[in-house]
Design an enzyme around this catalytic site. Structure first.
Site, mmCIF file in Angstrom:
data_model
loop_
_atom_site.group_PDB
_atom_site.id
_atom_site.type_symbol
_atom_site.label_atom_id
_atom_site.label_comp_id
_atom_site.label_asym_id
_atom_site.label_seq_id
_atom_site.Cartn_x
_atom_site.Cartn_y
_atom_site.Cartn_z
ATOM 1 N N SER A 111 0.760 -1.405 0.041
ATOM 2 C CA SER A 111 -0.087 -0.302 0.012
ATOM 3 C C SER A 111 0.855 1.145 0.026
ATOM 4 O O SER A 111 1.636 1.614 -0.934
ATOM 5 C CB SER A 111 -0.874 -0.191 0.987
ATOM 6 O OG SER A 111 -2.070 1.010 1.172
ATOM 7 N N GLU A 211 -1.581 -3.372 -7.615
ATOM 8 C CA GLU A 211 -2.670 -3.580 -7.088
ATOM 9 C C GLU A 211 -3.398 -2.336 -6.632
ATOM 10 O O GLU A 211 -2.746 -1.207 -6.731
ATOM 11 C CB GLU A 211 -2.615 -4.452 -5.797
ATOM 12 C CG GLU A 211 -1.565 -4.024 -4.684
ATOM 13 C CD GLU A 211 -2.179 -2.965 -3.865
ATOM 14 O OE1 GLU A 211 -3.559 -3.080 -3.425
ATOM 15 O OE2 GLU A 211 -1.476 -2.104 -3.226
ATOM 16 N N HIS A 279 -5.005 -5.501 -1.355
ATOM 17 C CA HIS A 279 -5.805 -5.171 -0.265
ATOM 18 C C HIS A 279 -7.111 -6.421 -0.394
ATOM 19 O O HIS A 279 -8.198 -5.990 -1.009
ATOM 20 C CB HIS A 279 -6.333 -3.844 -0.425
ATOM 21 C CG HIS A 279 -5.373 -2.680 -0.276
ATOM 22 N ND1 HIS A 279 -4.443 -2.227 -1.063
ATOM 23 C CD2 HIS A 279 -5.146 -1.864 0.883
ATOM 24 C CE1 HIS A 279 -3.718 -1.516 -0.609
ATOM 25 N NE2 HIS A 279 -3.981 -1.164 0.776
#
Length: 308
Positions: A111, A211, A279
């Protein structure tokens, strides 16, 4: 060539840092307990969190000190991040003053941590791990199989990895061929924000993974087109997507898959999806800046070589 990771053994020290946002203290404590059950000695700064920062886990200078201490001490073999959120890029000015550490450590996160990953890859030539946060190890947001897979990876980080069940998203991904290159990437919007910096993400001659979470269809389309215009995908060998979650419209519809399919049709390299990373309940560890081989066939698969 990046240094291979050392396996973690019972008794090894793991530095726990929070370069971005804070997490719930209960989740942190439970994650620490889990690491201790595995036989490791997690080390957490006493002042890891503070209310003095509105957006991040602590003041920039404090977070930077925790990170730099973890990167440069001779005691720990790995550095695990508490969670993502926001704040990693604010630490780059502090890292620029730091000489490349003599020893590479296993640095784990994803992230917002993508920004640090990119810096370590571009500036230091490190291998890094796109993997779960400490606050997820209690099993609340992460599947038990992902946690066990992560544990096995820590013990055998040089073992070849094989990801099956990939799905082609354009015609070029249907052609039977093998593609080799270094695997790089991370969170898409964080990769975009490196544009214009000295550590800009470029995918040339690489197999790119990305992602994303919480971006609506139009926002994904904007990010991907900006990265194309900025030549961040110029010369890419292939793209393999991890999870792309959330992004619902106000009326409940979701157009993220539309944005991704439009992108896949517009580029001149293979695009596939299906990596269990990102995630979601499944978030398997992925050693970035490792050699990889994408086998395009009836049943495409990605091989990752953490020693290469």
């Amino acid at each position: 060539m990046p240094t291979s990771f050392e396996p973690l053994r019972p008794g090894d020290i793991i530095d726990v840092v929070a370069p971005a946002s804070r997490c719930d203290l209960v989740d942190l404590e439970q994650g620490i307990i889990e690491l201790e059950k595995w036989g490791y000695r997690p080390r957490v700064p006493k002042n890891i969190f503070s209310k003095k920062s509105r957006f991040c886990s602590n003041l920039d200078e404090v977070r930077a000190k925790h990170l730099i201490d973890a990167l440069t001490n001779d005691h720990s073999k790995a550095i695990f991040c508490v969670r993502g959120g926001y704040g990693s890029q604010r630490l780059i000015p502090y890292l620029k003053k730091l000489k490349k550490p003599k020893k590479q450590k296993m640095f784990v996160g994803f992230s917002d941590i993508t920004y640090l990953h990119q810096y370590f890859i571009r500036q230091w030539g490190w291998r890094v791990v796109h993997g779960p946060f400490v606050c997820e190890l209690n099993g609340g947001s992460l599947s038990s199989s992902s946690i066990q897979n992560f544990r096995k990876f820590l013990e055998h980080p040089s073992q070849e990895m094989r990801f099956r069940h990939l799905q082609p998203l354009n015609g070029l991904a249907l052609k039977r061929k093998n593609i080799k290159g270094r695997l790089v990437g991370g969170n898409l919007s964080l990769l975009q924000t490196t544009a214009g910096t000295k550590h800009t993400f470029y995918g040339k001659n690489k197999i790119v993974f990305f992602e994303e979470v919480g971006e609506r269809g139009y926002a994904l389309d904007r990010i991907l087109n900006h990265m194309l215009l900025a030549d961040q995908f110029k010369g890419v060998k292939a793209i393999v997507l991890g999870s792309v979650t959330g992004g619902d419209e106000p009326d409940g519809k979701n157009f993220t898959s539309v944005a991704i399919k439009d992108f896949a049709k517009s580029v001149d390299f293979p695009v596939l999806k299906g990596l269990p990373c990102g995630h979601g309940k499944r978030n398997l560890p992925l050693p970035l800046n490792s050699l990889a081989e994408l086998k395009l066939a009836t049943k495409p698969e990605l091989l990752v070589f953490p020693k290469g």
